[in-house]
Every structure is written in structure tokens, then in C-alpha cells.
Design a protein around this motif. Structure first.
Motif, mmCIF file in Angstrom:
data_model
loop_
_atom_site.group_PDB
_atom_site.id
_atom_site.type_symbol
_atom_site.label_atom_id
_atom_site.label_comp_id
_atom_site.label_asym_id
_atom_site.label_seq_id
_atom_site.Cartn_x
_atom_site.Cartn_y
_atom_site.Cartn_z
ATOM 1 N N GLY A 1 -22.920 -26.507 17.107
ATOM 2 C CA GLY A 1 -24.461 -26.537 17.163
ATOM 3 C C GLY A 1 -25.322 -25.485 16.782
ATOM 4 O O GLY A 1 -26.354 -25.881 16.163
ATOM 5 N N PHE A 2 -24.750 -24.335 16.668
ATOM 6 C CA PHE A 2 -25.508 -23.031 16.215
ATOM 7 C C PHE A 2 -25.407 -22.940 14.645
ATOM 8 O O PHE A 2 -26.151 -22.279 13.980
ATOM 9 C CB PHE A 2 -25.167 -21.931 16.897
ATOM 10 N N TYR A 3 -24.004 -23.477 14.085
ATOM 11 C CA TYR A 3 -23.942 -23.106 12.429
ATOM 12 C C TYR A 3 -23.570 -24.350 11.672
ATOM 13 O O TYR A 3 -24.208 -24.273 10.796
ATOM 14 C CB TYR A 3 -22.674 -22.221 12.673
ATOM 15 N N ASP A 4 -22.995 -25.399 12.110
ATOM 16 C CA ASP A 4 -22.597 -26.719 11.186
ATOM 17 C C ASP A 4 -23.372 -27.787 11.117
ATOM 18 O O ASP A 4 -23.390 -28.267 10.207
ATOM 19 C CB ASP A 4 -20.937 -26.844 11.769
ATOM 20 N N SER A 5 -24.017 -27.848 12.218
ATOM 21 C CA SER A 5 -24.708 -29.197 12.528
ATOM 22 C C SER A 5 -25.908 -29.157 11.501
ATOM 23 O O SER A 5 -26.519 -27.878 11.256
ATOM 24 C CB SER A 5 -24.975 -29.581 13.750
ATOM 25 N N VAL A 6 -26.489 -30.290 11.083
ATOM 26 C CA VAL A 6 -27.771 -30.351 10.169
ATOM 27 C C VAL A 6 -28.982 -29.817 11.308
ATOM 28 O O VAL A 6 -29.827 -29.199 10.794
ATOM 29 C CB VAL A 6 -28.043 -31.896 10.026
ATOM 30 N N GLU A 7 -28.879 -30.061 12.568
ATOM 31 C CA GLU A 7 -29.694 -29.484 13.650
ATOM 32 C C GLU A 7 -29.723 -28.174 13.723
ATOM 33 O O GLU A 7 -30.626 -27.560 14.217
ATOM 34 C CB GLU A 7 -29.676 -30.247 14.864
ATOM 35 N N ALA A 8 -28.722 -27.364 13.228
ATOM 36 C CA ALA A 8 -28.774 -25.967 13.622
ATOM 37 C C ALA A 8 -29.752 -25.086 13.217
ATOM 38 O O ALA A 8 -30.332 -24.181 13.878
ATOM 39 C CB ALA A 8 -27.291 -25.536 12.772
ATOM 40 N N GLU A 9 -30.401 -25.327 11.951
ATOM 41 C CA GLU A 9 -31.586 -24.559 11.503
ATOM 42 C C GLU A 9 -32.685 -24.964 12.471
ATOM 43 O O GLU A 9 -33.561 -23.758 12.603
ATOM 44 C CB GLU A 9 -31.853 -24.907 10.161
ATOM 45 N N SER A 10 -33.059 -26.077 12.800
ATOM 46 C CA SER A 10 -34.078 -26.227 13.655
ATOM 47 C C SER A 10 -33.863 -25.619 15.028
ATOM 48 O O SER A 10 -34.817 -25.257 15.672
ATOM 49 C CB SER A 10 -34.464 -27.610 13.663
ATOM 50 N N ILE A 11 -32.595 -25.648 15.690
ATOM 51 C CA ILE A 11 -32.195 -25.016 16.514
ATOM 52 C C ILE A 11 -32.720 -23.511 16.741
ATOM 53 O O ILE A 11 -33.396 -22.933 17.790
ATOM 54 C CB ILE A 11 -30.832 -25.211 17.273
ATOM 55 N N LYS A 12 -32.239 -23.116 15.700
ATOM 56 C CA LYS A 12 -32.536 -21.446 15.496
ATOM 57 C C LYS A 12 -34.113 -21.175 15.309
ATOM 58 O O LYS A 12 -34.700 -20.385 15.870
ATOM 59 C CB LYS A 12 -31.567 -20.887 14.206
ATOM 60 N N GLU A 13 -34.876 -22.074 14.715
ATOM 61 C CA GLU A 13 -36.098 -21.934 14.401
ATOM 62 C C GLU A 13 -37.011 -22.052 15.725
ATOM 63 O O GLU A 13 -37.890 -21.406 15.954
ATOM 64 C CB GLU A 13 -36.555 -23.233 13.463
ATOM 65 N N LYS A 14 -36.569 -23.039 16.629
ATOM 66 C CA LYS A 14 -37.049 -23.294 18.077
ATOM 67 C C LYS A 14 -36.811 -21.861 18.929
ATOM 68 O O LYS A 14 -37.736 -21.545 19.539
ATOM 69 C CB LYS A 14 -36.846 -24.656 18.497
#
Length: 197
Positions: free
Chosen positions: A115-128
Motif C-alpha cells: 500500500g505505501f510503496y508498490d501499488s499505483v495508489e502509493a503516491e496518492s496515499i502519501k500525497e493525501k
């Protein structure tokens, strides 16, 4: 009484086992290299059993990302939303949020890696995460930023520290969650340090 499997039935155990093995394999091998056949083999189950619980590998992976994201932001929002008081400063809230984030990461190593590193969504999670932190920093009166630093940049630096230290110190067990949270608070809020204790 409705028909179906009971919560503690072997069906629920099978689903849980499939989830555990999927998380481990996605984390270790990546999404594309992990096949449904790998997951069921690791769980010592069959492909028809997999399809009893999951529509596809993609839907399972998306569910895992959603689970990580929901759990992560519940921690972030719960701790940052606490109102500062006479015995609980805003910096204390940040420290508590960091402790709880690192504790969650340590207890969910494989899911965090996805969730925090590998997924496509990881960057948006960190941005949020950075935006939530930035919003709270701007709202707060305890911390005075110099005109030379933008609050969002400051929040991004904290997120970057969380991201890097999770890999280098938490996952390697060099530091405990409380130590890492203390380190970050002492580095980024050094002039406010006495408010944390």
C-alpha cells in the motif's frame, strides 16, 4: 435463520489464509509476478475456493489497497483531529500519529509494502497524507513557520522521513515505533521539543 457460513467456519479460515498468502506474495513478488495459482498453492487450497471469495486477482489486490488506505487514514485523522489542550499539544498529536502509523506498519509489514510503496495508489496515499498534515500545520498556532519555508514542503519532508525510516529502521527492526516518532519530532520540531514531553 439465514443460510451461509458461520464466522469461525473453515470457509472463513480459508478466506483469511488466502488473504494472508496473497499479501505475502504480492509484497514479495509484486502484483504482476503473482498468479492466482501461486496464492492457492501457498494456501494449500484450490482455485475454485479462491473464486468463492474473490472475483479476480485484480479485485483482491484493490481490496487490499483499500484496506491499507482506510486503516492508515483512520490513524492519521484520529490523531491529528484531537484538539490540543493544556496537557496535550498539537506536537504531541503529531508524535502520537507517528507512533500509531509506525506501529501499524510494523504489524502489517507486507500490506504496508504493497500500500505505501508498490501499488499505483502509493503516491496518492502519501500525497493525501502530506496534505492532511499540511492542513493541520497551517491551522495550528503552536508552530511558527519562517517565511522561507512552505508548510506543504515541510509536510512533504515529514512524509519522506516516514517513508524512508520505515524501510531502513522499522522493517529492519533497528528502531521501535516510539523511537522513530521521537526522532522525527526532535528533528522537525526541535524548537518545540518541550511541548512533546
Amino acid at each position: 435463520m439465514p443460510k451461509g457460513r458461520k464466522v469461525n467456519s473453515s470457509g472463513e479460515k480459508s478466506k483469511k489464509l488466502l488473504l494472508e498468502k496473497a499479501i505475502e506474495l504480492f509484497s514479495t513478488n509484486g502484483y504482476h509476478e503473482t498468479k492466482i495459482s501461486d496464492i492457492v498453492k501457498a494456501a494449500n487450497l484450490t482455485q475454485p475456493t479462491f473464486y468463492l471469495y474473490f472475483q479476480s486477482k485484480e479485485s483482491l489486490y484493490k481490496d487490499l489497497i483499500e484496506q491499507f488506505q482506510n486503516n492508515f487514514f483512520e490513524i492519521v485523522h484520529n490523531d491529528l483531529e484531537n484538539k490540543p489542550s493544556a496537557n496535550r499539544s498539537f506536537i504531541h498529536n503529531i508524535k502520537e500519529a507517528l507512533v500509531n502509523i509506525f506501529t501499524y506498519f510494523a504489524g502489517n509489514l507486507f500490506l504496508t509494502k504493497i500500500g505505501f510503496y508498490d501499488s499505483v495508489e502509493a503516491e496518492s496515499i502519501k500525497e493525501k497524507f502530506a496534505l492532511a498534515l499540511s492542513d493541520k500545520l497551517q491551522e495550528n498556532q503552536e508552530i511558527n513557520f519562517s517565511s522561507e519555508i512552505e508548510v506543504k514542503i515541510f509536510a512533504d519532508m515529514i512524509v519522506g522521513a516516514v517513508e524512508r525510516l520505515t524501510l531502513t529502521a522499522l522493517f529492519t527492526e533497528l528502531r521501535e515505533p516510539e523511537q522513530l516518532a521521537e526522532d522525527i519530532v526532535n528533528i522537525y520540531f526541535i524548537s518545540q521539543k518541550e511541548l512533546v514531553r
